[in-house]
Write a protein that holds these residues in place. Structure first.
Motif, PDB file in Angstrom:
ATOM      1  N   THR A  43       0.809  -1.224   0.000  1.00 25.58           N
ATOM      2  CA  THR A  43       0.000   0.000   0.000  1.00 25.58           C
ATOM      3  C   THR A  43       0.839   1.269   0.000  1.00 25.58           C
ATOM      4  O   THR A  43       0.323   2.338  -0.327  1.00 25.58           O
ATOM      5  CB  THR A  43      -0.946   0.020   1.214  1.00 25.58           C
ATOM      6  N   PHE A  84      -3.012  -4.052  -1.493  1.00 23.30           N
ATOM      7  CA  PHE A  84      -2.775  -2.850  -2.297  1.00 23.30           C
ATOM      8  C   PHE A  84      -4.041  -2.028  -2.514  1.00 23.30           C
ATOM      9  O   PHE A  84      -4.052  -0.825  -2.296  1.00 23.30           O
ATOM     10  CB  PHE A  84      -2.172  -3.244  -3.653  1.00 23.30           C
ATOM     11  N   SER A 244      -1.005  -3.657 -11.142  1.00 23.82           N
ATOM     12  CA  SER A 244      -1.411  -4.753 -10.251  1.00 23.82           C
ATOM     13  C   SER A 244      -2.344  -5.739 -10.939  1.00 23.82           C
ATOM     14  O   SER A 244      -2.544  -6.849 -10.440  1.00 23.82           O
ATOM     15  CB  SER A 244      -2.076  -4.192  -8.988  1.00 23.82           C
TER      16      SER A 244
END
Length: 629
Positions: A43, A84, A244
């Motif tokens: 994150t 994330f 991602s």
């Protein structure tokens, strides 16, 4: 019953139901996962300052390596999980992880080992990668070539960067990882130097990995933003590089690309290229994917990166975002391809290569049974003589869920809304999303009430233009409706779907009875259509054009009221109302306002099965021949 002229929001048509409640009691997903599962908190790279160039580069480089490493590590079993994504005030990846870890959950007994930093991830999974593929940040398209190489050749993608603290230097100089493939010269000078370095790069990739005689990539496309993000990151959120999302496609050896679908302008990321070069290369890629699939159906992940390129929002394009979406869809559909539309806004997702191992049940039934004609008579919609009540029927198409990323982030929020079940809703979840977000589809079934019904979104198992499966001026390929029908049928059966809520025609032209007849085999209970003028039968199936509701409650109420007042006096009316990313609270508020502010209007908000069954009854299907003519 007909004397009560107020809006009715029905709890359920399930036999004996008096209020919405939990519906199905699906068994807990119990599964043993052998071996350790490692987690990593990424994150920090979602919270970067987009004005900081060094922070942008660090986030891009780190997440690109992580996505590739995760895709490789999770190929055979779930091994690496990242934290994330965030949306709707929820840490999305943690939500799904916590659900898996609940008592009786999929990973309740797993051996979990957190990893502290990127170096620890690289060390732990050293056996899954062979080395590096190094690409050229000055030719952004080479970043997508690097993702293709990652999946096919087992490499980690890294951008060439001479800065002493860059990830490239850390991996090569400090860790001594070998470079197995160069997409830039080792001194940093460009490898692709022609009139269009972007298209030269993709054409080289086609010959390297998707050549007809020795294809290495699978019949799977990934249309995601390339390293142009490093220059234009401020145009959207810090996760809108969608790196991602790469993991699942890398795990499946997909071919990555990012090209402009328009042939009448040059793209902002390479304005010097010969006009139409991007489009020509795109068609070549689509042709190769089609051939690789043997004429079957091709999945393409991603979406035109409209905040950054190819549109008026991208800074130099002259086409608006929706026409660009439609042109891209029109083209890919002609090559038997559909897209999983990870569009900007909620476009980023993580861990698809992990979630794909989630143990699904063989079949997921609807939360409540579809209505019978007796049910509709009891409601007062049909009288004893079979005549329809002159009421206005509203069905809610709850969209848009043709993208795993949108589903992935919305289900945790919307299926915990305290207003869930107050209004009958048609959740338009494409069954093809089970490849990348199976747990989200399953979780929605676990949480659903008997007022939550599931239908397919646009246009069946995935988003394409049905007319472009038969009318194919750009590809010249034979029709592929039979392939699409065969692709959709088992996916509809597994999720107990029989309505396609939006057959989206876009710019490919209006679907005809030829296309609708094929959809009838897996969607016999209803079609939401694009260009039809009103409710009717299409190939014997009840159909109604969708109408978009505005975002605001006040504006949405006005649209419903205006439509109700415009119906033919003494006749029933129908509104198939499409809304995008709206919560159960929103639908409850719209219904409350209609009920309290417009008690003179005979409006019924009904479930999608009732909605289309009433259309069938209204047009007299039972008195027609079986073709509906």
């Amino acid at each position: 019953m007909l004397a009560v002229a107020v809006i009715t929001v029905l709890p359920s048509l399930a036999s004996g139901a008096v209020e919405a409640g939990r519906s199905n009691g699906l068994p807990a997903m119990a599964s043993s996962v052998t071996g350790a599962i490692h987690t990593f908190d990424a994150t920090q790279w979602r919270r970067i300052d987009l004005e900081d160039e060094a922070a942008r580069r660090d986030a891009w480089d780190s997440l690109h390596v992580l996505a590739a490493l995760q895709g490789l590590a999770n190929r055979g079993r779930p091994s690496l999980y990242l934290f994330f994504c965030r949306e709707w005030g929820i840490e999305t990846d943690r939500f799904w992880w916590d659900w898996y870890r609940e008592p009786g959950g999929w990973l309740a007994d797993a051996d979990v080992r957190p990893l502290a930093d990127l170096d620890a991830v690289l060390d732990t999974f050293r056996e899954v990668y062979e080395g590096l593929v190094v690409y050229d940040g000055e030719v952004p398209a080479t970043s997508n070539l690097a993702s293709t190489a990652a999946g096919i050749e087992g490499l980690l993608p890294v951008r060439w960067d001479p800065h002493p603290q860059s990830l490239y230097q850390r991996l090569t100089r400090d860790r001594g990882l070998p470079v197995r493939r160069w997409l830039v010269e080792p001194d940093g000078s460009p490898r692709f130097k022609g009139p269009s370095p972007k298209n030269d790069a993709y054409r080289w990739a086609l010959e390297t990995w998707l050549h007809p005689r020795h294809p290495q990539a699978n019949a799977l496309g990934a249309h995601y933003l390339d390293a142009w993000w490093l220059r234009e990151a401020r145009r959207a959120g810090a996760d809108m590089h969608t790196l991602s999302n790469h993991d699942w496609f890398i795990s499946r050896q997909a071919f990555f690309f990012d090209l402009c679908p328009w042939g009448d302008e040059t793209p902002i990321d390479e304005p010097s290229q010969p006009i139409g070069s991007d489009r020509e290369t795109l068609l070549t890629i689509l042709g190769r994917l089609h051939d690789r699939a043997g004429g079957g159906i091709v999945k393409i992940g991603g979406f035109p990166p409209w905040p950054f390129k190819y549109t008026t929002h991208g800074g130099a394009g002259r086409h608006e975002p929706v026409p660009t979406e439609w042109e891209f869809t029109r083209l890919i559909s002609q090559f038997n391809a559909y897209k999983e539309a990870d569009a900007a806004g909620l476009g980023a997702m993580a861990n698809a290569s992990f979630h794909t191992h989630f143990p699904l049940l063989p079949r997921y039934p609807q939360p409540a049974r579809p209505p019978s004609e007796d049910d509709m008579r009891r409601r007062g919609w049909i009288d004893a003589d079979g005549r329809m009540a002159p009421r206005f029927f509203v069905g809610h198409y709850v969209g848009d869920y043709d993208a795993p990323s949108w589903l992935y982030k919305s289900v945790p929020a919307f299926f915990h809304d305290p207003h869930l079940g107050e209004v009958p809703l048609g959740w338009a979840f494409n069954p093809g999303l089970a490849d990348r977000a199976p747990q989200a589809l399953a979780y929605a079934r676990v949480r659903a009430t008997t007022n939550d019904y599931f239908i397919a979104g646009n246009s069946g198992a995935g988003y394409l233009n049905p007319r472009a499966l038969t009318h194919r001026p750009d590809s010249g390929l034979p029709p592929a409706l039979a392939a699409w029908e065969a692709y959709c049928q088992p996916r509809f059966r597994r999720w107990d779907l029989s309505i396609t809520g939006f057959i989206l025609d876009g710019s490919a032209g209006a679907s005809t009875d030829v296309e609708f007849a094929r959809f009838r085999s897996f969607s016999p209970d209803g079609f939401g259509t694009h260009f039809d003028p009103g409710p009717r039968l299409r190939a014997g199936v009840p159909a109604c054009p969708e109408r978009d509701l505005p975002d605001g409650v006040d504006a949405a109420v006005r649209v419903v009221v205006e439509s109700a007042r415009a119906r033919t006096p003494g006749q029933p009316g129908f509104l198939w109302a499409r809304s995008i990313l709206k919560s159960p609270r929103w639908y409850a508020e719209v219904s409350r306002r209609l009920r309290e502010d417009h008690p003179d209007l005979p409006i019924d908000v009904v479930d999608p099965f009732s909605f289309f069954a009433l259309i069938r009854h209204h047009v007299g299907f039972d008195r027609m021949d079986p073709t509906g003519r």
